[in-house]
Enzyme design. Structure first.
Site, short mmCIF file in Angstrom:
data_model
loop_
_atom_site.label_atom_id
_atom_site.label_comp_id
_atom_site.label_asym_id
_atom_site.label_seq_id
_atom_site.Cartn_x
_atom_site.Cartn_y
_atom_site.Cartn_z
CG HIS A 1 20.04 14.27 -22.43
ND1 HIS A 1 20.47 13.01 -22.10
CD2 HIS A 1 20.73 14.65 -23.52
CE1 HIS A 1 21.40 12.63 -22.96
NE2 HIS A 1 21.59 13.61 -23.84
N GLY B 1 6.49 46.88 -30.35
CA GLY B 1 7.61 46.55 -29.48
C GLY B 1 8.30 45.25 -29.86
NE ARG B 2 3.43 41.20 -31.27
CZ ARG B 2 2.53 42.08 -30.87
NH1 ARG B 2 2.80 42.88 -29.85
NH2 ARG B 2 1.35 42.17 -31.48
CD GLU C 1 3.10 41.19 -26.64
OE1 GLU C 1 3.07 41.32 -25.40
OE2 GLU C 1 4.01 41.68 -27.35
CD GLU D 1 6.48 45.63 -15.83
OE1 GLU D 1 5.72 44.64 -15.81
OE2 GLU D 1 6.24 46.66 -16.51
CE LYS E 1 1.60 46.19 -19.23
NZ LYS E 1 1.99 47.02 -20.39
CE LYS F 1 4.90 51.98 -30.24
NZ LYS F 1 4.17 50.95 -31.01
#
Length: 549
Positions: A386, A269-270, A355, A214, A514, A208
């Site tokens: 399981h 973003g999400r 978030e 990263e 960050k 964005k």
């Protein structure tokens, strides 16, 4: 947006008393007292989705009080504010309009006096034209070969949404292969590079801001390796594309202007998989299927916006979650899809929910004294049975669960799907009723429901039940159904944010780490940072530097 403290409302105080009155009620009692409980506590949406919330520790009075709560919290106006483009992201002074991205009616939506649907539709047209060229082999790589591989480079919402949707819609894939790179750990990029033929691969740099460490680090490494092989800067235009708000920075870092797919700051973003951030989805399932995906979300949007609260699916899911989180103090929710293609859905909901509503400051700027966002976790299908189901059945925690599956399998193979569904139905039943209905095929009387005279071994085998769950049963998981499912959870999170009285659309909690990492990186690279840390962090850095000489 109004700031209303939920625990000060009349409804909340009544819910506290109501909880005291019914907290020991067992689901067995609730079903015995209402033979039509399933009918009374379930909804069908568009003949496509059945939501069964009957296996929850709620009564008609619970629902009435919870619905009163959202009325007191001014939810109607909050919904209207979001859909009309008001700046409900207060701390960043932005609208929140992911609903505009799937606005299939093309009704104008105005931001600062401009109809944003014009630009939304222009970008959709650009996505359609580009994806058609790639799929049909018209768009070539630098050596003239057809494109066969798409690599999406992003992180957070620029990664998890597209990755989840691409996996969920695998039965609708064309011939293109899609890979995802997000982690700064070079291992992930290294493994993707091993599968790449640069002549036939395109790279979608999804960020964005186009400044995410990263993503930009991975992009620069990819570009350097690409140029080493092809040796021609002009070849970038055939292989690298950007999805971003920050067009100038994308151009500055070498992305041709025509290769930039625009994003807007009113898209979180999400919540961005509906935008050009979903370009990898469009490329792999085709634009027609992507439109069906948008249509499913739009239909749920209209339902959420217009349907009365007492028939509104996202609102019911939200209220049930608040009920457990704040009155039972459950703390967590499990998302349990019985569909291998939905294996990333728990992680997607985890990000969307935690978030958004993982906040401890209310809209007045005060510390909250109530529970906000729950901890979201989960696993796909019988794998979880399981693993952690033991704790859900017999542990000390109350863990509300959402079970999700489809009636029709994309891959029918002998009796596999019937076995899967038998487990699906059995688990919701066992969690709710324990051993009550499972004693030589006859009912146990209430007096011996908990048998105090059980022998030693039976005590360990005893299942008390009374563990709540929602069941979401789709006809078939296709692009339209997936759009419904994601939109349903988005609006659930929005509703809970209103009730919690928090700002759901910022994420300041990720910033501090960050900023600190930037300073520590200077120490690791150049030993060029004057900041001193407490003994633990400084000791770890010193240990690294000593062994990395």
């Amino acid at each position: 947006m109004k700031s209303i403290v939920p625990i000060h409302t009349r409804s909340w105080k009544k819910l506290e008393q109501h909880f005291h009155d019914i907290k020991h009620l067992h689901l067995v009692n609730l079903f015995e007292n209402d033979t039509n409980r399933f009918k009374n506590f379930s909804f069908i949406f568009k003949k496509n989705l059945l939501l069964d919330f009957s296996k929850n520790r709620i009564t008609h009075q619970t629902i009435k009080l919870l619905l009163n709560l959202v009325q007191e919290m001014n939810l109607s106006n909050e919904i209207q504010s979001m859909f009309s483009g008001k700046h409900i992201n207060i701390t960043e002074n932005r609208p929140v309009l992911h609903v505009a991205l799937r606005n299939r009616s093309n009704t104008p939506i105005f931001v600062n006096g401009l109809d944003i649907m014009i630009e939304v539709n222009l970008i959709l047209k650009k996505m359609k034209e580009f994806s058609n060229k790639v799929i049909q082999g018209i768009w070539k790589g630098y050596s003239g070969k057809n494109i066969t591989h798409v690599v999406n480079v992003g992180i957070g919402g620029s990664h998890l949404g597209p990755k989840m949707v691409v996996e969920a819609l695998k039965p609708y894939h064309n011939h293109l292969k899609v890979s995802f790179v997000s982690n700064i750990d070079s291992t992930e990029l290294f493994n993707v590079l091993k599968t790449c033929d640069y002549e036939t691969t395109i790279f979608l740099i999804s960020s964005k801001t186009f400044s995410t460490e990263e993503t930009i680090t991975n992009f620069k490494t990819l570009k350097n390796n690409f140029l080493k092989q092809c040796g021609d800067q002009n070849s970038i235009q055939q292989h690298f594309f950007a999805i971003t708000v920050n067009e100038s920075e994308a151009i500055n870092l070498g992305i041709p202007k025509d290769n930039i797919f625009k994003l807007w700051d009113w898209v979180g973003g999400r919540y961005s998989v509906w935008s050009a951030m979903g370009l990898s989805v469009v490329l792999v399932i085709g634009f027609k299927n992507f439109c069906k995906f948008l249509q499913g979300a739009y239909d749920m949007d209209i339902h959420f916006k217009n349907e009365p609260f007492e028939k509104n699916l996202p609102i019911f899911l939200a209220l049930i979650g608040v009920w457990y989180n704040n009155f039972f103090n459950s703390e967590t929710e499990a998302i349990l899809p019985y569909d291998q293609y939905l294996k990333y859905f728990p992680s997607y909901v985890q990000q969307s929910n935690m978030e958004s509503n993982g906040k401890n400051i209310d809209r007045n700027g005060n510390l909250v004294s109530w529970n906000t966002g729950p901890i979201i976790w989960g696993e796909v299908g019988t794998n979880g049975q399981h693993s952690f189901y033991q704790l859900i059945h017999q542990g000390t925690r109350l863990i509300p669960c959402d079970f999700i599956t489809s009636i029709i399998s994309h891959n029918p193979l002998e009796q596999h799907h019937k076995i899967l569904l038998s487990n699906f139905f059995a688990q919701t039943h066992a969690l709710a009723f324990g051993e009550y209905f499972y004693n030589k095929n006859r009912f146990l009387s209430k007096s011996n429901f908990i048998n105090k005279d059980m022998d030693f071994l039976k005590k360990f085998k005893f299942f008390k039940g009374n563990q709540p769950s929602n069941t979401l049963l789709f006809k078939k998981m296709n692009p339209y159904s997936l759009g419904i499912l994601i939109s349903l959870y988005e609006h659930k999170v929005f509703t809970q944010g209103v009730i919690f009285n928090v700002f759901s659309f910022d994420q300041w909690g990720v910033e501090l780490g960050k900023n600190i990492s930037n300073n520590i990186l200077k120490k690791l690279l150049y030993n060029d940072c004057n900041l001193c840390y407490e003994s633990s962090t400084q000791g770890l850095i010193d240990f690294y530097n000593f062994h990395n000489q």
